[in-house]
Each structure stands twice: as structure tokens, then as C-alpha cells.
Motif scaffolding. Sequence first.
Motif, mmCIF file in Angstrom:
data_model
loop_
_atom_site.group_PDB
_atom_site.id
_atom_site.type_symbol
_atom_site.label_atom_id
_atom_site.label_comp_id
_atom_site.label_asym_id
_atom_site.label_seq_id
_atom_site.Cartn_x
_atom_site.Cartn_y
_atom_site.Cartn_z
ATOM 1 N N ALA A 73 -28.126 -2.505 26.622
ATOM 2 C CA ALA A 73 -27.426 -1.601 27.537
ATOM 3 C C ALA A 73 -27.307 -0.192 26.981
ATOM 4 N N THR A 74 -27.033 -0.065 25.685
ATOM 5 C CA THR A 74 -26.762 1.260 25.102
ATOM 6 C C THR A 74 -27.910 1.807 24.263
ATOM 7 N N GLN A 75 -28.886 0.961 23.918
ATOM 8 C CA GLN A 75 -30.020 1.410 23.090
ATOM 9 C C GLN A 75 -31.340 1.000 23.737
ATOM 10 N N ALA A 76 -31.437 1.256 25.048
ATOM 11 C CA ALA A 76 -32.590 0.790 25.824
ATOM 12 C C ALA A 76 -33.913 1.335 25.287
ATOM 13 N N ALA A 77 -33.937 2.594 24.866
ATOM 14 C CA ALA A 77 -35.186 3.192 24.369
ATOM 15 C C ALA A 77 -35.675 2.461 23.127
ATOM 16 N N ASN A 78 -34.764 2.109 22.228
ATOM 17 C CA ASN A 78 -35.144 1.375 21.018
ATOM 18 C C ASN A 78 -35.652 -0.017 21.354
ATOM 19 N N VAL A 79 -35.019 -0.641 22.351
ATOM 20 C CA VAL A 79 -35.475 -1.975 22.773
ATOM 21 C C VAL A 79 -36.896 -1.881 23.309
ATOM 22 N N ARG A 80 -37.179 -0.886 24.154
ATOM 23 C CA ARG A 80 -38.508 -0.759 24.755
ATOM 24 C C ARG A 80 -39.583 -0.514 23.708
ATOM 25 N N GLU A 81 -39.229 0.162 22.620
ATOM 26 C CA GLU A 81 -40.192 0.380 21.543
ATOM 27 C C GLU A 81 -40.474 -0.897 20.765
ATOM 28 N N SER A 82 -39.607 -1.895 20.906
ATOM 29 C CA SER A 82 -39.711 -3.129 20.123
ATOM 30 C C SER A 82 -40.391 -4.268 20.861
ATOM 31 N N ILE A 83 -40.624 -4.086 22.161
ATOM 32 C CA ILE A 83 -41.063 -5.221 22.975
ATOM 33 C C ILE A 83 -42.313 -4.914 23.774
ATOM 34 N N SER A 84 -42.869 -5.973 24.313
ATOM 35 C CA SER A 84 -43.891 -5.864 25.352
ATOM 36 C C SER A 84 -43.624 -6.986 26.345
ATOM 37 N N LEU A 85 -43.822 -6.695 27.623
ATOM 38 C CA LEU A 85 -43.553 -7.654 28.681
ATOM 39 C C LEU A 85 -44.821 -7.951 29.455
ATOM 40 N N THR A 86 -45.162 -9.217 29.536
ATOM 41 C CA THR A 86 -46.274 -9.670 30.373
ATOM 42 C C THR A 86 -45.698 -10.493 31.507
ATOM 43 N N GLY A 87 -45.875 -10.010 32.734
ATOM 44 C CA GLY A 87 -45.271 -10.649 33.887
ATOM 45 C C GLY A 87 -46.058 -11.849 34.370
ATOM 46 N N GLN A 88 -45.700 -12.340 35.544
ATOM 47 C CA GLN A 88 -46.293 -13.566 36.060
ATOM 48 C C GLN A 88 -47.730 -13.379 36.521
ATOM 49 N N PHE A 89 -48.134 -12.137 36.766
ATOM 50 C CA PHE A 89 -49.488 -11.877 37.239
ATOM 51 C C PHE A 89 -50.139 -10.828 36.346
ATOM 52 N N ALA A 90 -51.404 -11.066 35.991
ATOM 53 C CA ALA A 90 -52.120 -10.171 35.079
ATOM 54 C C ALA A 90 -52.166 -8.752 35.640
ATOM 55 N N ALA A 91 -51.767 -7.794 34.798
ATOM 56 C CA ALA A 91 -51.693 -6.397 35.232
ATOM 57 C C ALA A 91 -52.868 -5.600 34.680
#
Length: 266
Positions: A73-91
Motif C-alpha cells: 500500500a505505501t511502497q508500491a513502486a518498490n514492490v513493482r520493481e521486485s515482481i513480475s506478473l503473468t496473467g491467465q492469458f499469454a501477453a
Amino acid sequence: MTAQRTPAIQVRGLEKSYKELRVLRGVDFEVARGSVFALLGSNGAGKTTAVRILSTLLRADAGTARVNGFDVATQAANVRESISLTGQFAAVDEILTGRENLMLVARLRHLKNPGEVADDLLERFSLTEAATRRASTYSGGMRRRLDIAMSLIGDPPIIFLDEPTTGLDPQARIEVWQAVRDLTARGTTVLLTTQYLEEAEQLADRIAILHQGRIIVDGTLADLKRLLPPAKVEYVEKQPTLEEIFLTLVGADRTNGHDHNVRTNT
């Protein structure tokens, strides 16, 4: 050392509602670094909602969540730098080749030598021979592997895979499973949502079952098995499953994305 001991993901009392519909009703779990954590549940259980909150795409109504040590909630930019999201359909961009897809993402992430980055990932995911083909010509499993490869650009320590094998045939599903195993072998943390029991059984170090917005059980596969009465030992002639028959007949070789048929002599 302290960072390594800290869970990759910590969730406490997570709640989310859409008007009168309570999707998450106080969800708690932790994910150890370098492990595969499966969030198992039927359609509508709240799995995707939880992932969207953890990846900062959705704000929770109550509770806290930390990803790689950062508050979502308060450190969203840092979280986004730490992750990658692959959804249900290939992008993937189906007009571009596999290599061009990877290079595009590398450039968007401002990485040096995007060609080298692309070539390394193509080799890791057994897509080198298909590198110059348009993604529209790829099989479902190849497209999904390319999608996961794209999500690894920039070496994020945590990957969210939201029902990654939905709609894939058995052979393509096994290709994706191997890709997930390769990720954890390199130390990547994977949070996997799935409605397939076998997928969780095959891949997960820990399994949490999400039902009606709550975690009703969380543990290793052995922990979950102990919840049932001890099995009775009986002699049963084991017959091959339909999946085993299918894979034997069509072949499960994922080398460079080619299918190799197995012929049987009668």
C-alpha cells in the motif's frame, strides 16, 4: 542474512469486497524465498483478487501485505520493481517474433544489450530454433513459455503466475511446469494460483486452499495428507492414466518447441 530469512511475501488479515460481495475475508499466509507457493481454489474463490492486491493493481479494504519486504500500500513502486506478473492469458505480441518480443521488453526496461538478454532467455526456455518465427505460429505451450520468459527480464526475485496453464493441452501444461521448476532452481520465488489439484501437487512446496474468501488450510502436501485418515493398504492393479497414454503417444519432448511422435509396433 536477515533479508534471506524474511519471507518473500507476508499477508495478514487481507480483506476485499465488491459492494455486497465479500471476496477476501481475512486472508493470512507467508511465502518462503526461493519456493513455490500454490494458492489453490475453485473459480471465484478470490485467488486473482489476492494476486492483484499483492502486485499493487488493486487496493485492499483491510489487512496488510508485504512483498520482498515492501508494503504493497505505501511502497508500491518498490514492490513493482521486485515482481513480475503473468496473467491467465499469454501477453505476447503475435505479430513479432519470439526474439523481438523479448527484445522489446528488454528495451522497455532500459537494459543494456537487449539482444543478448533475448538470446539467453530463448536458450533457457528451449525456444532458440523458433526465435525468428512469429509468435502467432507458436503452440500454446511455446507461447506460454515465451510469456514467462518475458516476465523474467530484469531478474525479478518474485514471480506471480495466475493460473498459467488454463486452456493448455496436457503436453503444453507439462512444458510450463518444467519452466516453473527451472525458475525455482535459480532461486526465484513463485506464487502460483491454480484450480488444478495435480498442478499444485506437482509444483508446490506449500499449498494453501482458498475457499469462500478464507484460507482453510495451509501446509506442505504431507501436512495436507495427514488431515485425512491413514490409507488402507490394498492390492490394486495400476492402470495407465489417460494423460500418461496421451503423452506416450504424442511425445513429451519440449526441445526447441518441436513435437516428436512415438511410434509403437504391434
